[in-house]
Design an enzyme around this catalytic site. Structure first.
Site, PDB file in Angstrom:
ATOM      1  N   ARG A   1       0.747  -1.134   0.006  1.00 55.45           N
ATOM      2  CA  ARG A   1      -0.041  -0.008  -0.271  1.00 55.45           C
ATOM      3  C   ARG A   1       0.888   1.224   0.053  1.00 55.45           C
ATOM      4  O   ARG A   1       1.940   1.185   0.530  1.00 55.45           O
ATOM      5  CB  ARG A   1      -0.914   0.046   1.004  1.00 55.45           C
ATOM      6  CG  ARG A   1      -1.804  -1.373   1.345  1.00 55.45           C
ATOM      7  CD  ARG A   1      -2.473  -1.068   2.727  1.00 55.45           C
ATOM      8  NE  ARG A   1      -3.462  -2.289   2.779  1.00 55.45           N
ATOM      9  CZ  ARG A   1      -3.121  -3.195   3.577  1.00 55.45           C
ATOM     10  NH1 ARG A   1      -2.122  -3.402   4.093  1.00 55.45           N
ATOM     11  NH2 ARG A   1      -4.225  -4.517   3.508  1.00 55.45           N
TER      12      ARG A   1
ATOM     13  N   LYS B   1      -1.851  -2.613   7.814  1.00 55.24           N
ATOM     14  CA  LYS B   1      -3.076  -1.816   8.758  1.00 55.24           C
ATOM     15  C   LYS B   1      -3.069  -2.721  10.099  1.00 55.24           C
ATOM     16  O   LYS B   1      -2.968  -4.132  10.195  1.00 55.24           O
ATOM     17  CB  LYS B   1      -4.359  -2.136   7.860  1.00 55.24           C
ATOM     18  CG  LYS B   1      -4.427  -1.120   6.911  1.00 55.24           C
ATOM     19  CD  LYS B   1      -5.773  -1.452   6.219  1.00 55.24           C
ATOM     20  CE  LYS B   1      -6.075  -0.577   4.829  1.00 55.24           C
ATOM     21  NZ  LYS B   1      -7.301  -0.833   4.433  1.00 55.24           N
TER      22      LYS B   1
ATOM     23  N   HIS C   1      -2.886   2.961  -5.977  1.00 64.12           N
ATOM     24  CA  HIS C   1      -3.399   1.740  -5.299  1.00 64.12           C
ATOM     25  C   HIS C   1      -3.854   0.888  -6.559  1.00 64.12           C
ATOM     26  O   HIS C   1      -3.822  -0.622  -6.074  1.00 64.12           O
ATOM     27  CB  HIS C   1      -4.859   2.209  -4.669  1.00 64.12           C
ATOM     28  CG  HIS C   1      -5.095   1.006  -3.595  1.00 64.12           C
ATOM     29  ND1 HIS C   1      -4.413   0.561  -2.242  1.00 64.12           N
ATOM     30  CD2 HIS C   1      -6.114  -0.008  -3.692  1.00 64.12           C
ATOM     31  CE1 HIS C   1      -4.888  -0.287  -1.737  1.00 64.12           C
ATOM     32  NE2 HIS C   1      -6.017  -0.916  -2.489  1.00 64.12           N
TER      33      HIS C   1
ATOM     34  N   ARG D   1      -1.015  -1.895  -6.777  1.00 60.14           N
ATOM     35  CA  ARG D   1      -1.197  -3.066  -5.778  1.00 60.14           C
ATOM     36  C   ARG D   1      -2.161  -3.981  -6.425  1.00 60.14           C
ATOM     37  O   ARG D   1      -1.845  -5.161  -6.307  1.00 60.14           O
ATOM     38  CB  ARG D   1      -1.664  -2.551  -4.439  1.00 60.14           C
ATOM     39  CG  ARG D   1      -1.795  -3.425  -3.451  1.00 60.14           C
ATOM     40  CD  ARG D   1      -2.058  -2.595  -2.150  1.00 60.14           C
ATOM     41  NE  ARG D   1      -2.860  -3.554  -1.366  1.00 60.14           N
ATOM     42  CZ  ARG D   1      -2.673  -4.490  -0.272  1.00 60.14           C
ATOM     43  NH1 ARG D   1      -1.320  -4.637  -0.174  1.00 60.14           N
ATOM     44  NH2 ARG D   1      -3.303  -5.194   0.515  1.00 60.14           N
TER      45      ARG D   1
ATOM     46  N   HIS E   1      -3.940  -9.052   3.913  1.00 65.25           N
ATOM     47  CA  HIS E   1      -5.220  -9.057   4.286  1.00 65.25           C
ATOM     48  C   HIS E   1      -5.564  -9.712   5.444  1.00 65.25           C
ATOM     49  O   HIS E   1      -5.007 -10.837   5.662  1.00 65.25           O
ATOM     50  CB  HIS E   1      -6.087  -9.594   3.111  1.00 65.25           C
ATOM     51  CG  HIS E   1      -6.156  -8.742   1.978  1.00 65.25           C
ATOM     52  ND1 HIS E   1      -6.413  -8.975   0.692  1.00 65.25           N
ATOM     53  CD2 HIS E   1      -5.967  -7.365   1.903  1.00 65.25           C
ATOM     54  CE1 HIS E   1      -6.421  -8.108  -0.300  1.00 65.25           C
ATOM     55  NE2 HIS E   1      -6.207  -7.116   0.521  1.00 65.25           N
TER      56      HIS E   1
ATOM     57  N   TYR F   1     -10.181 -10.157  -5.885  1.00 68.62           N
ATOM     58  CA  TYR F   1      -9.353 -10.294  -7.030  1.00 68.62           C
ATOM     59  C   TYR F   1      -9.819 -11.439  -7.766  1.00 68.62           C
ATOM     60  O   TYR F   1      -9.490 -11.412  -9.079  1.00 68.62           O
ATOM     61  CB  TYR F   1      -7.701 -10.747  -6.441  1.00 68.62           C
ATOM     62  CG  TYR F   1      -7.322  -9.309  -5.671  1.00 68.62           C
ATOM     63  CD1 TYR F   1      -6.943  -8.078  -6.525  1.00 68.62           C
ATOM     64  CD2 TYR F   1      -7.103  -9.465  -4.448  1.00 68.62           C
ATOM     65  CE1 TYR F   1      -6.486  -6.830  -5.839  1.00 68.62           C
ATOM     66  CE2 TYR F   1      -6.830  -8.089  -3.951  1.00 68.62           C
ATOM     67  CZ  TYR F   1      -6.436  -6.854  -4.564  1.00 68.62           C
ATOM     68  OH  TYR F   1      -5.991  -5.889  -3.866  1.00 68.62           O
TER      69      TYR F   1
END
Length: 293
Positions: free
Chosen positions: A148, A171, A239, A242, A265, A274
């Site tokens: 990211r 994150k 983004h 990515r 994730h 995806y």
């Protein structure tokens, strides 16, 4: 006259505009190709005065020839950018000519060629060579390692010297290990060797023009400008690089669990998006390529 004109243009880019060596070579080559085309097209030598007679039809014919040689949309747009810069330097008003556009349709990943062209365009437009090296490294981290933008800009000097992997904090402070392609590693190392400030272990790796931490907004503005030059769609954002990393890996056989780990994730459902993107892209290819579609 063609060779001196291209040479003088290259000297201007290097000396007055302080463009990178890559930009100078690419733009000089574009100028030489245009001059060679016009010489054959008009049947005579080309000097500055003749360049002022270039019309939109001449540029369209030049681009048509280049496209016939296999240039894709992004590369053709970069060629047009180079010849416009050359004509402007020569004092010849560049005719208004629309560059090639990437057809809009279903959401799709940025192709490898488009991703590299985008990163190169951003780097080439930098005001300083070290800034160009920085932009190239940041965008390769997004496309080549799936980071990211916040993760890339959150890296500190502690990651140096680089190895074959990179420890990334994502994150919710989730830490993951990302493999580094040689090209990505070389780009970051080249930037680290060129940045005019020392990089402390606890300081931001990527610096802004005045030495502070690089802002994500700066990267987004640069990408927005580059995608306009290259004729890429509005979905081509930092983004999106990515997303392309993920989709290309999935298309080459990576399973969802592997992809989940690489992207950081928290849940598999985040990664499953995806599969839909990849299916949409494959369906688009099928509809355009299959003789019975």
């Amino acid at each position: 006259m063609t060779a001196p004109l291209a040479h003088d243009f290259a000297q201007h880019l290097a000396r007055d505009r302080r463009r990178s060596d890559h930009t100078v070579r690419a733009y000089r080559a574009g100028a030489e190709r245009l001059l060679g085309f016009l010489q054959a097209h008009w049947g005579g030598p080309v000097d500055r005065a003749r360049l002022c007679a270039v019309e939109a039809a001449d540029l369209r014919a030049f681009l048509a020839q280049r496209r016939g040689e296999g240039l894709g949309n992004a590369s053709a747009a970069r060629e047009l950018s180079a010849v416009r810069a050359f004509l402007s330097w020569a004092g010849a008003p560049a005719p208004r000519t629309r560059g090639p556009r990437v057809k809009k349709g279903v959401p799709r990943p940025v192709s490898p060629g488009e991703a590299v062209a985008l990163a190169r365009e951003v780097a080439d437009e930098a005001s300083e060579p070290w800034i160009g090296a920085r932009d190239w490294a940041v965008l390769l981290l997004l496309y080549g390692a799936g980071l990211r933008i916040g993760e890339a800009l959150g890296l500190t000097g502690a990651v140096l010297p680089l190895g074959e992997t990179l420890v990334v904090t994502g994150k919710r402070n989730k830490v993951r290990i990302v493999p580094l392609l040689p090209a990505v590693r070389e780009a970051v190392e080249a930037y680290a060797g060129a940045v005019p400030w020392s990089i402390a272990r606890d300081a931001a790796l990527f610096r802004g023009a005045k030495g502070g931490a690089l802002s994500p907004g700066v990267v987004r503005v640069k990408v927005r400008s580059a995608r306009a030059t290259l004729g890429l769609g509005e979905r081509t954002t930092p983004h999106a690089l990515r997303h392309s990393f993920a989709t290309h890996l999935l298309g080459r056989g990576a399973d969802l669990r592997q992809l989940q780990e690489l992207l950081g994730h928290a849940s598999l459902s985040s990664t499953q998006v995806y599969t839909a993107v990849d299916a949409a892209h494959l369906l688009d290819v099928y509809r355009h390529a299959h003789p019975r579609a």
